[in-house]
Design a protein around this motif. Structure first.
Motif, PDB file in Angstrom:
ATOM      1  N   UNK A 333      -9.443  32.984   6.159  1.00 15.91           N
ATOM      2  CA  UNK A 333      -8.745  32.484   7.290  1.00 15.91           C
ATOM      3  C   UNK A 333      -9.452  33.068   8.576  1.00 15.91           C
ATOM      4  N   UNK A 334     -10.678  33.670   8.553  1.00 11.06           N
ATOM      5  CA  UNK A 334     -11.540  34.155   9.559  1.00 11.06           C
ATOM      6  C   UNK A 334     -12.736  33.259   9.712  1.00 11.06           C
ATOM      7  N   UNK A 335     -13.126  32.944  10.672  1.00 13.16           N
ATOM      8  CA  UNK A 335     -14.383  32.025  11.056  1.00 13.16           C
ATOM      9  C   UNK A 335     -15.506  32.727  11.035  1.00 13.16           C
ATOM     10  N   UNK A 336     -16.697  31.963  11.052  1.00 15.90           N
ATOM     11  CA  UNK A 336     -17.940  32.619  10.666  1.00 15.90           C
ATOM     12  C   UNK A 336     -18.243  33.687  11.867  1.00 15.90           C
ATOM     13  N   UNK A 337     -17.569  33.592  12.861  1.00 14.07           N
ATOM     14  CA  UNK A 337     -17.970  34.686  14.131  1.00 14.07           C
ATOM     15  C   UNK A 337     -16.952  35.838  14.015  1.00 14.07           C
ATOM     16  N   UNK A 346      -2.036  36.617  18.148  1.00  8.75           N
ATOM     17  CA  UNK A 346      -3.128  36.750  19.046  1.00  8.75           C
ATOM     18  C   UNK A 346      -4.547  36.740  18.180  1.00  8.75           C
ATOM     19  N   UNK A 347      -5.660  36.579  18.791  1.00  4.94           N
ATOM     20  CA  UNK A 347      -6.871  36.149  18.244  1.00  4.94           C
ATOM     21  C   UNK A 347      -7.668  37.499  18.231  1.00  4.94           C
ATOM     22  N   UNK A 348      -8.057  37.920  17.202  1.00  7.96           N
ATOM     23  CA  UNK A 348      -8.604  39.165  16.702  1.00  7.96           C
ATOM     24  C   UNK A 348     -10.044  39.091  16.251  1.00  7.96           C
ATOM     25  N   UNK A 349     -11.193  39.986  16.365  1.00 11.18           N
ATOM     26  CA  UNK A 349     -12.376  39.905  15.915  1.00 11.18           C
ATOM     27  C   UNK A 349     -12.574  41.228  14.837  1.00 11.18           C
ATOM     28  N   UNK A 350     -13.038  40.516  13.536  1.00  6.81           N
ATOM     29  CA  UNK A 350     -13.215  41.485  12.456  1.00  6.81           C
ATOM     30  C   UNK A 350     -14.756  42.153  12.736  1.00  6.81           C
ATOM     31  N   UNK A 351     -14.756  43.487  12.185  1.00  7.46           N
ATOM     32  CA  UNK A 351     -16.058  43.975  11.762  1.00  7.46           C
ATOM     33  C   UNK A 351     -16.820  43.306  10.927  1.00  7.46           C
ATOM     34  N   UNK A 352     -18.057  43.964  10.815  1.00 11.74           N
ATOM     35  CA  UNK A 352     -19.285  43.380  10.204  1.00 11.74           C
ATOM     36  C   UNK A 352     -18.773  43.218   8.868  1.00 11.74           C
TER      37      UNK A 352
END
Length: 764
Positions: A333-337, A346-352
């Motif tokens: 469910x997460x994009x390449x970024x 809400x839009x969140x960003x995962x760690x490496x």
């Protein structure tokens, strides 16, 4: 459909050494999954192309409205609509089916037409289906040969048209249309032809996951000669796009057959930039065969986790197909970024290195699917664990129930993500479990917390010890499943140092006793004044024809829905003999169900229902009262009667791999009755030999020399060459790797694992 073929060509990527390795290669090449298993009957699977646990499931849609087509496809439907990019596998509710692509010829038709009258719309009859992991192909009656493959986040199409003109229809609205006065299923839709020729689009969907969004970016190997757009009621829109609810685009090619036409479609739940980036990162070239080969290679690695030898060819096909279906989801469910949409919208960003997932069918999958992943894919299980902890932080409802595409559907009862977390902790999966505790605590003890139907009655459950059947529907099943989730939640409370709450939960998880009638030895509904609800019949799903007291089950099945305190249930029934007799009665009862019983109650042996998850552990309960030989006989019967290598070869909804996981683990000779206990109950292995890859170079060998249809019983067991008298084995032992050897017999050894100290659920 005509001339149906079912090829599944996985293939070995390299030759292996002689001896045992060569034997395993031969077994692997023979046992290929049949992707059409489960597409008929009530299996609700799909045959299209997907990567293991991938975001895209590019597959044909034969219908969108019927229960039979929750996955978008049903074997035997004579026509199909086209190919959409997202599908659910084995669920009992339909959704997804995003971005339909229809390659065809002749006059443009903007409506699909009826299933049985495809000539009235753009539907097409089809033939020569071919399906293998990561690839699907079919010939359409328009003469188009369609081939599909995938990357994790991108659908790859290749269409070979006959000579002459043809067109591609992109339908963003092929879901069932709403009726007069009903809320729209789709809104905020947009289609845009970008200057460089990329077609982009989005829509918001209100089907099962209310308000979920999908974005896509689509590129074509050659530009269309002309593009048309249509909006609501098929009104012609502008030359570069359309905006509204029910949108379509038609791309015309004057000589479509001059060369194969390829389409790349990247998707995202975040935004159009996410879809574009996914497309750019994963589909940089136009070599279809390279994409297909990469998908096949990815699947070869996953299918190599379990290799069986012996048995029948059909049984090996069923096992390979089950492993395939237990590798489709939860879906990426997460994009390449690294961006994804949380349950807080809400839009969140995962760690490496982190990934987010969707489509957790937790009411089903906590039982065997997740334990299977923990055993054979501990790295993937760790990703799921971290993801569920994040979702618990983000959701206003606490621990996830049935999250789909950033939306909490709240489907089914309980909050079984807690059981998945507790199982992972018990089996050594490293994670920040304490971080999940605040959300779990709110769900369990704060009555002001927003809730969905899955947690109805929790205040009464806490304060009264049961849920009144005259106030809240499905009251009995709720008490039983909330009890198990309390038991699991106590383990998370331990991780958080919440000792008082842990003690309270361990007390409260005994609430199952308050809906157990010791006079009748059945779980049954109680009224608010404490009386048992009347009339009562154990095969009914409710009392007085007014309330549904059980969730997709009846009292026969729910009585044994006690995975964490089996010995308590045995004592409540009056001891080992009474418990064994009650199990016998379950499996020999009249299989009649009342009118209006849910279709999920299927695969009946007596009143045992293998087609639905509440029954899945029950055959193993004989081992708890010293009659392990009866577990062996019944498990073998279920393995051979409830599954077959045919489209209707799954007896009920596959439920995101749970039905398949039951077959896999049971065929290996063990099953997690209580996943949180980190133990497996021994049963009856199906194959003479199986090799299970556990990761980090470890292997589990399961041997049953001479095993066959006439030897369902276990005479003796060895673990790593030493006698094993217990009727259970710990996950920690199996996860290290080794050899589990069964000595099989045609006659029962009633003494095997019969001593109290050798039974599961007892201290070692």
């Amino acid at each position: 459909m005509m001339n149906l073929t079912r090829r599944t060509l996985l293939g070995a990527s390299a030759s292996l050494a002689l001896g045992a390795a060569a034997r395993l290669e031969a077994a692997a090449s023979e046992a290929r999954p049949d992707l059409f298993i489960g597409t008929g009957g009530d299996g609700h699977t799909f045959p299209g192309a997907s990567m293991p646990f991938g975001m895209v499931q590019l597959s044909p849609d034969t219908d969108t409205a019927r229960w039979d087509t929750c996955s978008g496809y049903h074997h035997g439907d004579a026509s199909l609509l086209g190919f959409s990019h997202t599908h659910l596998s084995g669920t009992g509710i339909g959704d997804m089916l995003d971005v339909l692509v229809v390659p065809t010829r002749g006059p443009v038709q903007l409506q699909p037409g009826p299933l049985d009258r495809p000539d009235e719309g753009y539907r097409q009859r089809y033939s020569q289906e071919q399906a293998e992991p990561g690839y699907y192909a079919v010939t359409l009656e328009s003469g188009v040969r369609a081939e599909l493959t995938v990357t994790p986040r991108t659908g790859i199409h290749r269409y070979q048209f006959p000579a002459g003109p043809a067109h591609i229809l992109i339908d963003m609205s092929h879901l069932v249309m709403e009726g007069p006065g009903e809320a729209p299923l789709i809104d905020e839709a947009l289609l845009t032809l970008e200057p460089e020729g990329t077609l982009t689009g989005t829509r918001r969907v209100f089907r099962w996951a209310k308000g979920r969004r999908i974005f896509f970016a689509m590129q074509f190997s050659r530009a269309a000669d002309r593009v048309e757009f249509f909006t609501d009621d098929d009104q012609r829109a502008g030359a570069t796009g359309a905006k509204g609810k029910r949108l379509k685009a038609v791309l015309h090619y004057a000589d479509a057959g001059s060369a194969p036409l390829m389409i790349h479609c990247g998707i995202s739940a975040v935004d159009l930039d996410g879809a574009r980036r996914n497309l750019e990162a994963e589909a940089p070239h136009w070599n279809f065969n390279r994409y297909r080969a990469a998908a096949a290679q990815a699947w070869a690695a996953e299918m190599g986790h379990i290799i069986a030898e012996g048995g029948t060819a059909e049984q090996r096909t069923i096992l390979a197909s089950a492993l395939y279906h237990a590798s489709l989801g939860p879906t990426l469910f997460s994009d390449v970024d690294g961006r994804y949409v949380g349950l807080d919208h809400q839009v969140h960003t995962l760690g490496e290195g982190e990934r987010a997932y969707s489509a957790y069918s937790l009411w089903d999958t906590y039982r065997a699917f997740h334990p299977l992943q923990t055993l054979i894919r501990p790295h993937r299980a760790a990703e799921f664990t971290a993801d569920l902890i994040r979702q618990t932080w983000q959701s206003p409802f606490g621990p996830p129930v049935w999250p789909l595409q950033g939306v909490e559907t709240g489907c089914m009862i309980g909050w079984h993500s807690v059981a998945v977390l507790a199982e992972a902790r018990a089996k050594g999966i490293a994670a920040d479990y304490a971080a999940a505790w605040p959300g779990i605590e709110k769900r369990l003890f704060d009555w002001s917390t927003p809730h969905l139907d899955n947690s109805l009655g929790i205040r009464e459950y806490d304060e009264m010890g049961f849920i009144p059947a005259d106030r809240i529907f499905e009251s009995v099943s709720r008490v039983l499943e909330y009890s198990y989730d309390d038991y699991a939640a106590a383990h998370i409370a331990d991780a958080a140092g919440a000792t008082d709450r842990a003690a309270r939960l361990r007390q409260r998880c005994g609430n199952w006793r308050n809906v157990f009638d010791a006079k009748l030895n059945f779980a049954r509904p109680r009224l608010a004044d404490g009386r048992w609800a009347e009339p009562f019949a154990p095969n009914e799903v409710g009392h007085s024809g007014k309330w549904r007291d059980f969730t997709e089950s009846n009292s026969w099945q729910a009585t044994f829905l006690n995975q964490h305190d089996v010995h308590g249930l045995i004592a409540a029934m009056g001891g080992d003999a009474a418990f064994e007799a009650k199990l016998d009665a379950l499996f020999t009862a009249d299989s009649t169900l009342p009118e209006g019983a849910p279709p999920d109650i299927s695969g009946l042996v007596g009143q045992y229902a293998h087609g639905n998850e509440p029954s899945h552990h029950v055959a193993y309960l004989y081992a708890y009262c010293g009659a392990a030989w009866k577990t062996q006989a019944m498990v073998r019967r279920l393995l051979t009667e409830m599954y077959k290598a045919a489209p209707d070869g799954v007896i009920g909804n596959d439920d995101c791999g749970q039905m398949s996981a039951w077959f896999i683990l049971s065929s290996l000779g063990f099953y997690p009755v209580d996943p949180v206990s980190a133990t497996y109950v021994l049963g009856s292995p199906l194959f003479p030999r199986a090799t299970v890859k556990l990761g980090q170079g470890r292997k589990l060998m399961v041997e049953a020399p001479g095993n066959g249809p006439g030897t369902p019983y276990v005479r003796a067991v060895q673990w790593n060459g030493q006698p094993w008298t217990r009727g259970w084995i710990a996950h920690a032992d199996l996860a290290k790797g080794g050899t589990l050897r069964f000595e099989m017999s045609s006659t029962p050894d009633k003494a095997f694992a019969s001593r109290p100290e050798d039974r599961p659920g007892r201290p070692a």
